[in-house]
Design a protein around this motif. Sequence first.
Motif, short mmCIF file in Angstrom:
data_model
loop_
_atom_site.label_atom_id
_atom_site.label_comp_id
_atom_site.label_asym_id
_atom_site.label_seq_id
_atom_site.Cartn_x
_atom_site.Cartn_y
_atom_site.Cartn_z
N VAL A 1 66.65 36.38 -4.20
CA VAL A 1 67.75 35.90 -5.06
C VAL A 1 68.99 36.75 -4.80
CG1 VAL A 1 68.58 35.69 -7.44
CG2 VAL A 1 66.24 35.00 -6.88
N TYR A 2 68.80 38.06 -4.84
CA TYR A 2 69.92 38.98 -4.67
C TYR A 2 70.57 38.82 -3.30
CZ TYR A 2 72.61 43.22 -5.47
OH TYR A 2 73.63 44.10 -5.65
N LEU A 3 69.76 38.75 -2.25
CA LEU A 3 70.30 38.60 -0.89
C LEU A 3 71.12 37.32 -0.76
CD1 LEU A 3 67.16 39.73 1.12
CD2 LEU A 3 69.40 40.88 1.15
N TYR A 4 70.56 36.21 -1.21
CA TYR A 4 71.27 34.94 -1.09
C TYR A 4 72.53 34.92 -1.96
CZ TYR A 4 67.84 32.45 1.76
OH TYR A 4 67.05 32.02 2.79
N PHE A 5 72.45 35.48 -3.15
CA PHE A 5 73.61 35.51 -4.03
C PHE A 5 74.74 36.31 -3.39
CE2 PHE A 5 76.30 37.03 -7.43
CZ PHE A 5 76.51 35.89 -8.18
N GLU A 6 74.42 37.49 -2.91
CA GLU A 6 75.44 38.34 -2.30
C GLU A 6 76.03 37.71 -1.04
OE1 GLU A 6 77.00 41.05 -3.34
OE2 GLU A 6 75.88 41.02 -5.20
N TRP B 1 65.24 30.34 -5.21
CA TRP B 1 64.35 31.51 -5.38
C TRP B 1 64.29 31.95 -6.84
CZ3 TRP B 1 61.04 33.67 -2.00
CH2 TRP B 1 61.15 33.30 -0.66
N ASN B 2 65.41 31.88 -7.53
CA ASN B 2 65.45 32.30 -8.94
C ASN B 2 64.58 31.39 -9.81
OD1 ASN B 2 66.74 34.32 -10.66
ND2 ASN B 2 67.59 32.55 -11.72
N ASN B 3 64.58 30.11 -9.49
CA ASN B 3 63.75 29.17 -10.26
C ASN B 3 62.27 29.49 -10.14
OD1 ASN B 3 65.86 27.74 -11.38
ND2 ASN B 3 65.90 26.21 -9.75
N MET C 1 70.78 36.18 -13.63
CA MET C 1 71.17 35.62 -12.35
C MET C 1 71.36 34.11 -12.46
SD MET C 1 71.73 37.99 -10.22
CE MET C 1 71.98 36.99 -8.76
N ASN C 2 70.55 33.46 -13.27
CA ASN C 2 70.69 32.02 -13.47
C ASN C 2 72.08 31.68 -13.97
OD1 ASN C 2 69.24 29.49 -13.26
ND2 ASN C 2 69.38 29.38 -15.48
N LEU C 3 72.57 32.47 -14.93
CA LEU C 3 73.92 32.24 -15.45
C LEU C 3 74.97 32.45 -14.36
CD1 LEU C 3 73.69 34.06 -18.90
CD2 LEU C 3 73.55 31.60 -18.45
N MET C 4 74.83 33.54 -13.61
CA MET C 4 75.81 33.85 -12.57
C MET C 4 75.80 32.81 -11.46
SD MET C 4 75.54 38.06 -12.71
CE MET C 4 75.19 38.18 -11.03
N ILE C 5 74.61 32.37 -11.08
CA ILE C 5 74.50 31.36 -10.02
C ILE C 5 75.15 30.05 -10.46
CG2 ILE C 5 72.89 29.91 -8.73
CD1 ILE C 5 70.95 32.39 -8.80
N HIS C 6 74.84 29.61 -11.68
CA HIS C 6 75.42 28.35 -12.16
C HIS C 6 76.94 28.47 -12.33
CE1 HIS C 6 71.95 25.82 -12.42
NE2 HIS C 6 71.28 26.78 -13.02
N PHE C 7 77.42 29.65 -12.70
CA PHE C 7 78.86 29.87 -12.77
C PHE C 7 79.48 29.68 -11.38
CE2 PHE C 7 82.51 32.66 -12.18
CZ PHE C 7 83.35 32.20 -13.17
N GLU C 8 78.87 30.32 -10.38
CA GLU C 8 79.39 30.22 -9.00
C GLU C 8 79.30 28.80 -8.46
OE1 GLU C 8 81.07 32.38 -7.33
OE2 GLU C 8 80.77 34.09 -8.67
N LEU C 9 78.30 28.05 -8.89
CA LEU C 9 78.15 26.66 -8.46
C LEU C 9 79.08 25.70 -9.21
CD1 LEU C 9 74.27 26.44 -8.04
CD2 LEU C 9 75.99 26.38 -6.22
N GLY C 10 79.73 26.20 -10.27
CA GLY C 10 80.64 25.37 -11.04
C GLY C 10 79.94 24.40 -11.97
N VAL D 1 74.35 29.82 -21.55
CA VAL D 1 74.86 31.10 -22.07
C VAL D 1 74.39 31.31 -23.51
CG1 VAL D 1 76.95 32.34 -22.78
CG2 VAL D 1 76.83 31.28 -20.52
N LYS D 2 74.51 30.28 -24.32
CA LYS D 2 74.08 30.39 -25.72
C LYS D 2 72.58 30.64 -25.80
CE LYS D 2 77.72 27.42 -27.51
NZ LYS D 2 78.05 26.11 -28.06
N SER D 3 71.82 29.94 -25.00
CA SER D 3 70.37 30.08 -25.01
C SER D 3 69.93 31.48 -24.57
CB SER D 3 69.76 29.02 -24.09
OG SER D 3 68.37 29.17 -24.02
N VAL D 4 70.52 31.97 -23.49
CA VAL D 4 70.16 33.31 -23.00
C VAL D 4 70.60 34.37 -24.01
CG1 VAL D 4 70.64 35.03 -21.19
CG2 VAL D 4 70.14 32.67 -20.57
N TYR D 5 71.77 34.20 -24.59
CA TYR D 5 72.24 35.14 -25.61
C TYR D 5 71.26 35.22 -26.77
CZ TYR D 5 74.97 37.28 -29.30
OH TYR D 5 75.38 38.11 -30.33
N ARG D 6 70.84 34.06 -27.29
CA ARG D 6 69.89 34.05 -28.41
C ARG D 6 68.57 34.71 -28.01
NH1 ARG D 6 71.89 28.81 -29.15
NH2 ARG D 6 70.10 27.93 -28.09
#
Length: 173
Positions: A102-107, A117-119, A141-150, A159-164
């Motif tokens: 996940v980290y390698l592909y994200f970077e 990979w994260n899934n 990472m799921n949040l960051m990946i979806h942010f980058e994917l738009g 975001v709300k779900s992960v925060y809770r």
Amino acid sequence: AVMLISLVSPTLNNLIIARMHFKQYDGAFLAISKLRALQPDSLAARMKQFTSSCINETHLYIVTGAYEKGIALSGEIEKGIQEYQLPVLRHGNYLSLCGNMVYLYFEAGRFQDALRWNNRILHEKQEKNVREDLHYFALTMNLMIHFELGNDMLLEHAVKSVYRYLRKKDRLY
């Protein structure tokens, strides 16, 4: 010879970790090569050799910033995952290896691959107890990946779900 391999493999693994800790990256790569050159005669020993060498090598590419070199291992890693049936065995190193990928592909900016990979990590959490740190990593990472994917529509709810979830686990830090 079996006893010798069972002693050498963990020793090489410890050497790799020590070399990485002291930023002796060339020595760490050399130790990984030696670990890969061993010829274990049992399935369990071969699986351990595979996971140790792949986790350490991908981690080494992460710390050195050689993301594409780490990604180049993905074919070998996929083959080993299938050969050793790591997800079926619920092998803890399988999830660490997924986290490194996940980290390698994200970077490297390859967000769809990072998501795939994260899934795997997120799916395993549903199946069995996963190390909490890996689960928190995967959620973040799921949040960051979806942010980058738009994926804005998905992101708002996520975001709300992960925060809770993290608040409930007292892990907002």
